[in-house]
Design an enzyme around this catalytic site. Sequence first.
Site, PDB file in Angstrom:
ATOM      1  N   ARG A 135       7.672  71.135  51.506  1.00 49.73           N
ATOM      2  CA  ARG A 135       8.884  70.437  51.949  1.00 49.73           C
ATOM      3  C   ARG A 135       8.657  69.679  53.261  1.00 49.73           C
ATOM      4  O   ARG A 135       8.583  68.457  53.280  1.00 49.73           O
ATOM      5  CB  ARG A 135      10.033  71.451  52.099  1.00 49.73           C
ATOM      6  CG  ARG A 135      11.414  70.828  52.264  1.00 49.73           C
ATOM      7  CD  ARG A 135      11.711  70.281  53.627  1.00 49.73           C
ATOM      8  NE  ARG A 135      11.598  71.289  54.689  1.00 49.73           N
ATOM      9  CZ  ARG A 135      11.701  70.983  55.979  1.00 49.73           C
ATOM     10  NH1 ARG A 135      11.921  69.749  56.375  1.00 49.73           N
ATOM     11  NH2 ARG A 135      11.559  71.934  56.897  1.00 49.73           N
ATOM     12  N   ASP A 136       8.442  70.391  54.347  1.00 47.28           N
ATOM     13  CA  ASP A 136       8.324  69.716  55.651  1.00 47.28           C
ATOM     14  C   ASP A 136       7.107  68.794  55.637  1.00 47.28           C
ATOM     15  O   ASP A 136       7.128  67.704  56.220  1.00 47.28           O
ATOM     16  CB  ASP A 136       8.176  70.771  56.770  1.00 47.28           C
ATOM     17  CG  ASP A 136       8.659  70.275  58.116  1.00 47.28           C
ATOM     18  OD1 ASP A 136       9.010  69.090  58.217  1.00 47.28           O
ATOM     19  OD2 ASP A 136       8.674  71.070  59.075  1.00 47.28           O
ATOM     20  N   HIS A 157       8.765  77.807  64.530  1.00 48.64           N
ATOM     21  CA  HIS A 157       8.440  76.657  63.654  1.00 48.64           C
ATOM     22  C   HIS A 157       7.845  75.578  64.563  1.00 48.64           C
ATOM     23  O   HIS A 157       8.577  74.792  65.167  1.00 48.64           O
ATOM     24  CB  HIS A 157       9.733  76.187  62.964  1.00 48.64           C
ATOM     25  CG  HIS A 157       9.609  74.993  62.089  1.00 48.64           C
ATOM     26  ND1 HIS A 157       9.724  75.065  60.703  1.00 48.64           N
ATOM     27  CD2 HIS A 157       9.404  73.683  62.356  1.00 48.64           C
ATOM     28  CE1 HIS A 157       9.606  73.845  60.181  1.00 48.64           C
ATOM     29  NE2 HIS A 157       9.417  72.978  61.177  1.00 48.64           N
ATOM     30  N   HIS A 186       5.483  72.380  65.467  1.00 45.32           N
ATOM     31  CA  HIS A 186       4.688  71.199  65.087  1.00 45.32           C
ATOM     32  C   HIS A 186       3.595  71.049  66.143  1.00 45.32           C
ATOM     33  O   HIS A 186       3.738  71.502  67.287  1.00 45.32           O
ATOM     34  CB  HIS A 186       5.591  69.965  65.007  1.00 45.32           C
ATOM     35  CG  HIS A 186       6.464  69.961  63.775  1.00 45.32           C
ATOM     36  ND1 HIS A 186       6.215  69.166  62.684  1.00 45.32           N
ATOM     37  CD2 HIS A 186       7.563  70.694  63.456  1.00 45.32           C
ATOM     38  CE1 HIS A 186       7.131  69.400  61.744  1.00 45.32           C
ATOM     39  NE2 HIS A 186       7.972  70.323  62.201  1.00 45.32           N
ATOM     40  N   CYS A 191       8.401  64.690  60.739  1.00 42.30           N
ATOM     41  CA  CYS A 191       9.827  64.624  60.425  1.00 42.30           C
ATOM     42  C   CYS A 191      10.215  63.160  60.353  1.00 42.30           C
ATOM     43  O   CYS A 191       9.934  62.396  61.275  1.00 42.30           O
ATOM     44  CB  CYS A 191      10.666  65.333  61.489  1.00 42.30           C
ATOM     45  SG  CYS A 191      12.431  65.177  61.171  1.00 42.30           S
ATOM     46  N   ASN A 215       3.295  70.271  60.897  1.00 42.11           N
ATOM     47  CA  ASN A 215       3.419  71.660  61.361  1.00 42.11           C
ATOM     48  C   ASN A 215       2.028  72.177  61.670  1.00 42.11           C
ATOM     49  O   ASN A 215       1.032  71.670  61.165  1.00 42.11           O
ATOM     50  CB  ASN A 215       3.996  72.530  60.243  1.00 42.11           C
ATOM     51  CG  ASN A 215       5.384  72.108  59.832  1.00 42.11           C
ATOM     52  OD1 ASN A 215       5.546  71.215  59.018  1.00 42.11           O
ATOM     53  ND2 ASN A 215       6.379  72.733  60.407  1.00 42.11           N
TER      54      ASN A 215
HETATM   55  P1  HMG Z   1      25.791  60.754  54.521  1.00 44.42           P
HETATM   56  O1  HMG Z   1      25.350  59.345  54.170  1.00 44.42           O
HETATM   57  O2  HMG Z   1      26.644  60.953  55.742  1.00 44.42           O
HETATM   58  O3  HMG Z   1      26.462  61.488  53.256  1.00 44.42           O
HETATM   59  O4  HMG Z   1      24.489  61.634  54.666  1.00 44.42           O
HETATM   60  P2  HMG Z   1      27.734  61.204  52.408  1.00 44.42           P
HETATM   61  O5  HMG Z   1      28.384  62.505  52.137  1.00 44.42           O
HETATM   62  O6  HMG Z   1      28.574  60.101  53.021  1.00 44.42           O
HETATM   63  O7  HMG Z   1      27.138  60.654  51.019  1.00 44.42           O
HETATM   64  C1  HMG Z   1      26.460  59.402  50.945  1.00 44.42           C
HETATM   65  C2  HMG Z   1      25.696  59.338  49.631  1.00 44.42           C
HETATM   66  O8  HMG Z   1      24.681  60.345  49.610  1.00 44.42           O
HETATM   67  C3  HMG Z   1      26.562  59.589  48.387  1.00 44.42           C
HETATM   68  O9  HMG Z   1      26.001  58.824  47.343  1.00 44.42           O
HETATM   69  C4  HMG Z   1      26.347  61.038  48.098  1.00 44.42           C
HETATM   70  O10 HMG Z   1      26.507  61.360  46.743  1.00 44.42           O
HETATM   71  C5  HMG Z   1      24.876  61.211  48.478  1.00 44.42           C
HETATM   72  P3  HMG Z   1      26.645  57.416  46.895  1.00 44.42           P
HETATM   73  O11 HMG Z   1      28.089  57.723  46.588  1.00 44.42           O
HETATM   74  O12 HMG Z   1      26.511  56.487  48.066  1.00 44.42           O
HETATM   75  O13 HMG Z   1      25.837  56.994  45.703  1.00 44.42           O
HETATM   76  N1  HMG Z   1      24.578  62.590  48.889  1.00 44.42           N
HETATM   77  C6  HMG Z   1      23.657  63.360  48.300  1.00 44.42           C
HETATM   78  N2  HMG Z   1      22.803  63.155  47.285  1.00 44.42           N
HETATM   79  C7  HMG Z   1      22.025  64.169  46.929  1.00 44.42           C
HETATM   80  N3  HMG Z   1      22.007  65.368  47.542  1.00 44.42           N
HETATM   81  C8  HMG Z   1      22.835  65.605  48.572  1.00 44.42           C
HETATM   82  C9  HMG Z   1      23.702  64.588  48.984  1.00 44.42           C
HETATM   83  N4  HMG Z   1      24.626  64.505  49.956  1.00 44.42           N
HETATM   84  C10 HMG Z   1      25.165  63.279  49.893  1.00 44.42           C
HETATM   85  N5  HMG Z   1      22.794  66.799  49.172  1.00 44.42           N
HETATM   86  C11 HMG Z   1      23.343  63.745  54.507  1.00 44.42           C
HETATM   87  C12 HMG Z   1      24.559  62.991  55.048  1.00 44.42           C
HETATM   88  C13 HMG Z   1      23.323  65.081  55.148  1.00 44.42           C
HETATM   89  C14 HMG Z   1      23.486  63.879  52.997  1.00 44.42           C
HETATM   90  C15 HMG Z   1      22.065  62.922  54.835  1.00 44.42           C
HETATM   91  O14 HMG Z   1      22.061  62.639  56.198  1.00 44.42           O
HETATM   92  C16 HMG Z   1      20.799  63.655  54.492  1.00 44.42           C
HETATM   93  O15 HMG Z   1      20.490  63.872  53.311  1.00 44.42           O
HETATM   94  N6  HMG Z   1      19.999  64.017  55.521  1.00 44.42           N
HETATM   95  C17 HMG Z   1      18.780  64.781  55.312  1.00 44.42           C
HETATM   96  C18 HMG Z   1      17.737  64.374  56.324  1.00 44.42           C
HETATM   97  C19 HMG Z   1      16.503  65.218  56.145  1.00 44.42           C
HETATM   98  O16 HMG Z   1      16.209  65.729  55.067  1.00 44.42           O
HETATM   99  N7  HMG Z   1      15.719  65.368  57.232  1.00 44.42           N
HETATM  100  C20 HMG Z   1      14.515  66.126  57.205  1.00 44.42           C
HETATM  101  C21 HMG Z   1      14.741  67.620  57.181  1.00 44.42           C
HETATM  102  S1  HMG Z   1      15.102  68.321  58.793  1.00 44.42           S
HETATM  103  C22 HMG Z   1      13.563  68.694  59.418  1.00 44.42           C
HETATM  104  O17 HMG Z   1      12.564  68.297  58.851  1.00 44.42           O
HETATM  105  C23 HMG Z   1      13.452  69.599  60.613  1.00 44.42           C
HETATM  106  C24 HMG Z   1      12.957  71.003  60.251  1.00 44.42           C
HETATM  107  O18 HMG Z   1      11.684  70.957  59.650  1.00 44.42           O
HETATM  108  C25 HMG Z   1      12.874  71.891  61.508  1.00 44.42           C
HETATM  109  C26 HMG Z   1      12.134  71.224  62.668  1.00 44.42           C
HETATM  110  O19 HMG Z   1      10.970  70.807  62.518  1.00 44.42           O
HETATM  111  O20 HMG Z   1      12.762  71.140  63.708  1.00 44.42           O
HETATM  112  C27 HMG Z   1      13.933  71.689  59.274  1.00 44.42           C
HETATM  113 MG    MG Z   2       9.739  70.805  60.790  1.00 48.22          MG
END
Ligand code: HMG
Ligand code: MG
Length: 304
Positions: free
Chosen positions: A13-14, A205, A207, A238, A247
């Site tokens: 995933r990450d 966690h 990086h 990220c 990571n």
């Molecule tokens: P948004 O645009 O505010 O969402 O995004 P929305 O509710 O307004 O929906 C917009 C569109 O997205 C809609 O589709 C929804 O259906 C769709 P449309 O009507 O336009 O066709 N949608 C989805 N589709 C599939 N699955 C869903 C979903 N939700 C909405 N779950 C949202 C808000 C949270 C969805 C967006 O910002 C998002 O997906 N963000 C994820 C970002 C991400 O994955 N970042 C990386 C992970 S974090 C990380 O890596 C850090 C970590 O490793 C720890 C560290 O290192 O610190 C964990």
């Molecule tokens: Mg991470």
Amino acid sequence: MSEHVKIVEVGPRDGLQNEKQPVSVDTRVGLIERLVGAGVRHIEAASFVSPKWVRQMAGSAEVMRRVPRMANVHYSALTPNIQGLEAAMAAGCEEIAVFGAASETFSQRNINCSIRESLERFRAVMNVALQNKLRVRGYVSCVLGCPYEGDIEPGKVSEVALILREMGCHEISLGDTIGRGNPDSTRRMLEACIRVIPAPQLAGHFHDTYGMAIANIVASLELDLRTFDSSVSGLGGCPYAAGASGNVATEDVVHLLHGLGYATGIDLHKLIRAGSYIGSALGRATSSRAALAVYGDCSTTSAA
Ligand code: HMG
Ligand code: MG
């Protein structure tokens, strides 16, 4: 008997969420099969986020349906909202992760809402998840620095971590998203968290952007943390933290822990072969120092 340290493998995933070209479901499942074969028992396998935001994680439902199911192997998946939770449950997930941040700007850039809004959203997700007997892990990102805001106060980290814990997260993973920490800042941040959450419920966690991740893990072990997230071959970054490297490599963490006398249940040589498999698929040399030392860089040779 050696004390056990839990490794949560987050490479599928990450790691793979950050690849320029999305990696096929076949390759993602092939990596997970090899990790399981190496003895890895906790794997973050998928992410049910919007594919418009992170297209690399499209196909997560199929990944979850195809991973090898064994009683002692635990898979988790990221779910930012109810839509993600419903998709994760339909795909057979038994553990999910909600992911918040200790930085307002990062929260906005990563999940398009404030920290407060994110916590309200997670509460709704968690209520449904817990009612359905899913386990929930909580992430706090940017615990040792933010790409947009710079330094982050340890008190802000512990505040968000405690809210997630009180909502029912069984474990809080503290993310040094951009790898800016060192053992000193790691210690200060952890001390603030341990004041409100027992160390065994926290995970590190790290990086490895500045090569400090292993040193930060040693500092965390000294404060009784016994769970660490890592990524085979050092995959990752990220998408919302430009310049963040992968990571810490799982191979390096396993080498460290075995050298310090801890047990992980992981076979380092098989793990290196899993890293070699994904390195071949990506055409990428490993970032693991231990893998290089043990086998030389075998990422371009065919892997088991
Ligand atoms: P948004 O645009 O505010 O969402 O995004 P929305 O509710 O307004 O929906 C917009 C569109 O997205 C809609 O589709 C929804 O259906 C769709 P449309 O009507 O336009 O066709 N949608 C989805 N589709 C599939 N699955 C869903 C979903 N939700 C909405 N779950 C949202 C808000 C949270 C969805 C967006 O910002 C998002 O997906 N963000 C994820 C970002 C991400 O994955 N970042 C990386 C992970 S974090 C990380 O890596 C850090 C970590 O490793 C720890 C560290 O290192 O610190 C964990
Ligand atoms: Mg991470």
